[in-house]
Design a protein around this motif. Structure first.
Motif, PDB file in Angstrom:
ATOM      1  N   ASN A  86       0.844  -1.190   0.000  1.00 44.67           N
ATOM      2  CA  ASN A  86       0.000   0.000   0.000  1.00 44.67           C
ATOM      3  C   ASN A  86       0.880   1.240   0.000  1.00 44.67           C
ATOM      4  O   ASN A  86       0.655   2.181  -0.767  1.00 44.67           O
ATOM      5  CB  ASN A  86      -0.921   0.001   1.220  1.00 44.67           C
ATOM      6  CG  ASN A  86      -1.805   1.237   1.268  1.00 44.67           C
ATOM      7  OD1 ASN A  86      -2.542   1.515   0.320  1.00 44.67           O
ATOM      8  ND2 ASN A  86      -1.720   1.985   2.359  1.00 44.67           N
ATOM      9  N   HIS A  87       1.909   1.207   0.860  1.00 42.44           N
ATOM     10  CA  HIS A  87       2.881   2.298   0.894  1.00 42.44           C
ATOM     11  C   HIS A  87       4.139   1.811   1.606  1.00 42.44           C
ATOM     12  O   HIS A  87       4.073   0.989   2.520  1.00 42.44           O
ATOM     13  CB  HIS A  87       2.320   3.518   1.628  1.00 42.44           C
ATOM     14  CG  HIS A  87       3.203   4.734   1.505  1.00 42.44           C
ATOM     15  ND1 HIS A  87       3.225   5.521   0.382  1.00 42.44           N
ATOM     16  CD2 HIS A  87       4.118   5.268   2.358  1.00 42.44           C
ATOM     17  CE1 HIS A  87       4.099   6.500   0.546  1.00 42.44           C
ATOM     18  NE2 HIS A  87       4.659   6.372   1.737  1.00 42.44           N
ATOM     19  N   VAL A  88       5.285   2.327   1.163  1.00 38.22           N
ATOM     20  CA  VAL A  88       6.560   2.010   1.803  1.00 38.22           C
ATOM     21  C   VAL A  88       7.189   3.311   2.285  1.00 38.22           C
ATOM     22  O   VAL A  88       7.296   4.276   1.520  1.00 38.22           O
ATOM     23  CB  VAL A  88       7.538   1.300   0.845  1.00 38.22           C
ATOM     24  CG1 VAL A  88       8.851   0.987   1.572  1.00 38.22           C
ATOM     25  CG2 VAL A  88       6.931   0.027   0.301  1.00 38.22           C
ATOM     26  N   THR A  89       7.586   3.328   3.547  1.00 35.28           N
ATOM     27  CA  THR A  89       8.276   4.484   4.107  1.00 35.28           C
ATOM     28  C   THR A  89       9.703   4.085   4.446  1.00 35.28           C
ATOM     29  O   THR A  89       9.931   3.081   5.126  1.00 35.28           O
ATOM     30  CB  THR A  89       7.580   4.990   5.387  1.00 35.28           C
ATOM     31  OG1 THR A  89       6.230   5.350   5.079  1.00 35.28           O
ATOM     32  CG2 THR A  89       8.304   6.208   5.949  1.00 35.28           C
ATOM     33  N   LEU A  90      10.649   4.855   3.956  1.00 36.10           N
ATOM     34  CA  LEU A  90      12.052   4.645   4.297  1.00 36.10           C
ATOM     35  C   LEU A  90      12.405   5.601   5.429  1.00 36.10           C
ATOM     36  O   LEU A  90      12.363   6.822   5.262  1.00 36.10           O
ATOM     37  CB  LEU A  90      12.947   4.911   3.088  1.00 36.10           C
ATOM     38  CG  LEU A  90      14.459   4.829   3.335  1.00 36.10           C
ATOM     39  CD1 LEU A  90      14.859   3.418   3.741  1.00 36.10           C
ATOM     40  CD2 LEU A  90      15.243   5.268   2.105  1.00 36.10           C
ATOM     41  N   LEU A  91      12.739   5.044   6.579  1.00 41.44           N
ATOM     42  CA  LEU A  91      13.128   5.848   7.740  1.00 41.44           C
ATOM     43  C   LEU A  91      14.639   5.758   7.913  1.00 41.44           C
ATOM     44  O   LEU A  91      15.191   4.675   8.087  1.00 41.44           O
ATOM     45  CB  LEU A  91      12.425   5.332   8.998  1.00 41.44           C
ATOM     46  CG  LEU A  91      12.896   5.927  10.337  1.00 41.44           C
ATOM     47  CD1 LEU A  91      12.684   7.437  10.374  1.00 41.44           C
ATOM     48  CD2 LEU A  91      12.190   5.248  11.507  1.00 41.44           C
ATOM     49  N   GLN A  92      15.294   6.895   7.867  1.00 47.87           N
ATOM     50  CA  GLN A  92      16.742   6.914   8.025  1.00 47.87           C
ATOM     51  C   GLN A  92      17.141   7.907   9.110  1.00 47.87           C
ATOM     52  O   GLN A  92      16.545   8.970   9.250  1.00 47.87           O
ATOM     53  CB  GLN A  92      17.425   7.285   6.707  1.00 47.87           C
ATOM     54  CG  GLN A  92      17.004   8.628   6.144  1.00 47.87           C
ATOM     55  CD  GLN A  92      17.711   8.966   4.843  1.00 47.87           C
ATOM     56  OE1 GLN A  92      18.423   8.159   4.258  1.00 47.87           O
ATOM     57  NE2 GLN A  92      17.529  10.192   4.370  1.00 47.87           N
ATOM     58  N   ARG A  93      18.155   7.517   9.872  1.00 48.14           N
ATOM     59  CA  ARG A  93      18.678   8.425  10.890  1.00 48.14           C
ATOM     60  C   ARG A  93      19.504   9.525  10.238  1.00 48.14           C
ATOM     61  O   ARG A  93      19.469  10.678  10.646  1.00 48.14           O
ATOM     62  CB  ARG A  93      19.531   7.646  11.896  1.00 48.14           C
ATOM     63  CG  ARG A  93      20.110   8.507  13.013  1.00 48.14           C
ATOM     64  CD  ARG A  93      20.941   7.671  13.962  1.00 48.14           C
ATOM     65  NE  ARG A  93      22.058   7.037  13.261  1.00 48.14           N
ATOM     66  CZ  ARG A  93      22.918   6.205  13.833  1.00 48.14           C
ATOM     67  NH1 ARG A  93      22.756   5.858  15.098  1.00 48.14           N
ATOM     68  NH2 ARG A  93      23.907   5.680  13.145  1.00 48.14           N
ATOM     69  N   SER A  94      20.251   9.129   9.209  1.00 50.98           N
ATOM     70  CA  SER A  94      21.065  10.096   8.474  1.00 50.98           C
ATOM     71  C   SER A  94      21.203   9.614   7.037  1.00 50.98           C
ATOM     72  O   SER A  94      21.187   8.407   6.774  1.00 50.98           O
ATOM     73  CB  SER A  94      22.444  10.263   9.124  1.00 50.98           C
ATOM     74  OG  SER A  94      23.119   9.024   9.171  1.00 50.98           O
ATOM     75  N   GLU A 203      15.190  10.388  14.129  1.00 51.09           N
ATOM     76  CA  GLU A 203      15.717   9.358  15.018  1.00 51.09           C
ATOM     77  C   GLU A 203      14.580   8.667  15.752  1.00 51.09           C
ATOM     78  O   GLU A 203      13.524   9.258  16.003  1.00 51.09           O
ATOM     79  CB  GLU A 203      16.704   9.964  16.013  1.00 51.09           C
ATOM     80  CG  GLU A 203      17.964  10.494  15.344  1.00 51.09           C
ATOM     81  CD  GLU A 203      19.011  10.909  16.355  1.00 51.09           C
ATOM     82  OE1 GLU A 203      19.189  10.190  17.361  1.00 51.09           O
ATOM     83  OE2 GLU A 203      19.644  11.955  16.146  1.00 51.09           O
ATOM     84  N   ILE A 204      14.801   7.406  16.098  1.00 53.28           N
ATOM     85  CA  ILE A 204      13.774   6.598  16.746  1.00 53.28           C
ATOM     86  C   ILE A 204      13.786   6.840  18.251  1.00 53.28           C
ATOM     87  O   ILE A 204      14.826   6.712  18.902  1.00 53.28           O
ATOM     88  CB  ILE A 204      13.998   5.104  16.446  1.00 53.28           C
ATOM     89  CG1 ILE A 204      13.821   4.838  14.945  1.00 53.28           C
ATOM     90  CG2 ILE A 204      13.053   4.232  17.268  1.00 53.28           C
ATOM     91  CD1 ILE A 204      14.187   3.426  14.533  1.00 53.28           C
ATOM     92  N   LEU A 213       7.640   5.608  17.219  1.00 52.66           N
ATOM     93  CA  LEU A 213       7.569   6.994  17.664  1.00 52.66           C
ATOM     94  C   LEU A 213       8.933   7.628  17.446  1.00 52.66           C
ATOM     95  O   LEU A 213       9.955   7.114  17.905  1.00 52.66           O
ATOM     96  CB  LEU A 213       7.189   7.065  19.146  1.00 52.66           C
ATOM     97  CG  LEU A 213       7.125   8.472  19.757  1.00 52.66           C
ATOM     98  CD1 LEU A 213       6.006   9.295  19.120  1.00 52.66           C
ATOM     99  CD2 LEU A 213       6.953   8.391  21.273  1.00 52.66           C
ATOM    100  N   LEU A 214       8.954   8.738  16.727  1.00 50.97           N
ATOM    101  CA  LEU A 214      10.202   9.427  16.422  1.00 50.97           C
ATOM    102  C   LEU A 214      10.521  10.463  17.491  1.00 50.97           C
ATOM    103  O   LEU A 214       9.641  10.907  18.233  1.00 50.97           O
ATOM    104  CB  LEU A 214      10.099  10.098  15.053  1.00 50.97           C
ATOM    105  CG  LEU A 214       9.750   9.173  13.878  1.00 50.97           C
ATOM    106  CD1 LEU A 214       9.570   9.985  12.608  1.00 50.97           C
ATOM    107  CD2 LEU A 214      10.824   8.112  13.702  1.00 50.97           C
ATOM    108  N   LYS A 215      11.768  10.881  17.548  1.00 49.28           N
ATOM    109  CA  LYS A 215      12.168  11.876  18.539  1.00 49.28           C
ATOM    110  C   LYS A 215      11.521  13.227  18.273  1.00 49.28           C
ATOM    111  O   LYS A 215      11.415  14.059  19.176  1.00 49.28           O
ATOM    112  CB  LYS A 215      13.688  11.993  18.571  1.00 49.28           C
ATOM    113  CG  LYS A 215      14.356  10.773  19.197  1.00 49.28           C
ATOM    114  CD  LYS A 215      15.814  11.006  19.517  1.00 49.28           C
ATOM    115  CE  LYS A 215      16.381   9.796  20.264  1.00 49.28           C
ATOM    116  NZ  LYS A 215      17.812   9.971  20.595  1.00 49.28           N
TER     117      LYS A 215
END
Length: 373
Positions: A86-94, A203-204, A213-215
């Protein structure tokens, strides 16, 4: 050497003996990838998957998938599954650096049009790639800001001038201090443009029942979370060694050119290149080992052990890799497990194929570094 192992099919203990060990098992732990221990992971109601142990029956069709990571694995995975999710989210710290380009070799294709013999095409293309790699590496250190702008421009060409490049695609480090991922046909950027994928740089804080939940206070909801967070480095296969019944800690040794170790007889570790094809060094070390074994046979000796020469005794000992030169997470996390290096070329893994291709074949096997018995 006496080796003790366990058969994976029967659990039976088996024993082998060998006069020489050629360690060719790579440099990362195949059994499991690296996943940080985030708070609340057990609270998440969905599935958590690492690409290295991807379940064959994982059903991601029509679901919201959150991929944590910013390297080549994440960049490859997102476009590969985006069409079914349905959707893909790429979560990166940097962010990391990418090189988007056509998934083909134009030079090879042009030579085939000219009906050039395939063996010639292979050799010409190989030399061209090696030249380009050498030139890119040189420029990354001599003019890093110029190379940085070129890399960012390549990504911007796909995403357009209004995309927030500073937040999502501008790394904090200089080019080639970590590996650079090639993005065939810019597929991950096309996914972002189409809306099937999105990128979040944050950041997580912790995992929640619904996601992460992100910072920043934002919560990302997901059905599946993929931790494309890298791998664990494996030093000589994580095998426990002992010499004369004393446990061997490779971190207490000094490496000879990144392949042999002081005080450790009859052993060569194949450790390739970070900035060139791994197998280029495999070829070089294969020739070295064959030459060394033939030399030992000619001398009528049974063992060879690298040792510091008298002029090396007061040499400064340093970590395996200079963090200012190359500093990916998997290497920094495991530096304490790796042998030391010296401040002389003989006692370093220089990561320089273009120098080693000339230097390694000329190694003097009668140098006092090699102690034969």
């Amino acid at each position: 050497y006496r080796l003790e192992g366990v058969r994976t099919d029967t659990g039976e203990t088996v024993h082998f003996t060998a006069n020489f060990l050629w360690m060719c098992q790579g440099y990362y732990r195949h059994s499991e990838g690296y996943t940080p221990d985030w708070e609340g992971m057990d609270d998440f109601a969905g599935e958590i998957v690492h690409p290295q142990t991807w379940p064959e029956d994982l059903d991601y069709k029509g679901k919201n998938v959150l991929v944590i990571g910013s390297g080549a694995t994440a960049a490859t995975l997102v476009p590969a599954i985006a069409g079914d999710c349905n959707h893909v989210t790429l979560l990166q710290r940097s962010p990391t650096y990418f090189i988007p380009g056509r998934n083909e070799n134009e030079l090879a294709d042009q030579l085939r049009v000219l009906d050039i013999d395939e063996s010639w095409i292979h050799e010409i293309t190989r030399k061209a790639i090696l030249y380009q790699q050498a030139d890119f590496t040189r420029r990354a250190f001599e003019e890093p800001e110029v190379v940085k702008e070129e890399l960012l421009a390549g990504v911007r060409e796909y995403l357009g001038p209004d995309f927030d490049m500073d937040t999502h695609f501008t790394p904090k480090y200089l080019p080639w201090r970590q590996r650079i991922a090639f993005v065939p046909d810019g597929d991950i950027f096309e996914g972002v443009k189409s809306g099937k994928a999105s990128i979040v740089t944050d950041e997580i804080e912790r995992f929640t029942k619904k996601g992460i939940l992100l910072k920043s206070g934002k919560e990302l909801e997901a059905d599946i979370i993929v931790t494309a967070t890298g791998f664990n480095l494996s030093v000589l296969g994580d095998i426990n060694f002992s010499i004369d019944d004393k446990p061997l800690n490779f971190a207490d040794t000094v490496t000879y050119r990144g392949m042999m170790f002081t005080g450790v007889p009859n052993l060569v570790w194949v450790f390739g290149y970070f900035r060139a094809s791994w197998t280029l060094r495999v070829d070089l070390l294969g020739d070295f080992v064959a030459g060394l074994l033939n030399h030992m046979k000619a001398k009528g000796v049974m063992s060879v052990t690298p040792a510091l020469r008298e002029e090396d005794e007061d040499m400064e000992l340093l970590p395996w890799m200079d963090p200012e030169n190359f500093n990916p997470g998997y290497l920094m996390r495991s530096m304490h497990l790796l042998p030391k290096r010296g401040n002389k070329p003989d006692w370093q893994h220089t990561q320089d194929y273009w120098a080693e291709k000339d230097e390694l074949p000329k190694i003097d096997l009668d140098d006092p570094i090699f102690v034969y018995k």
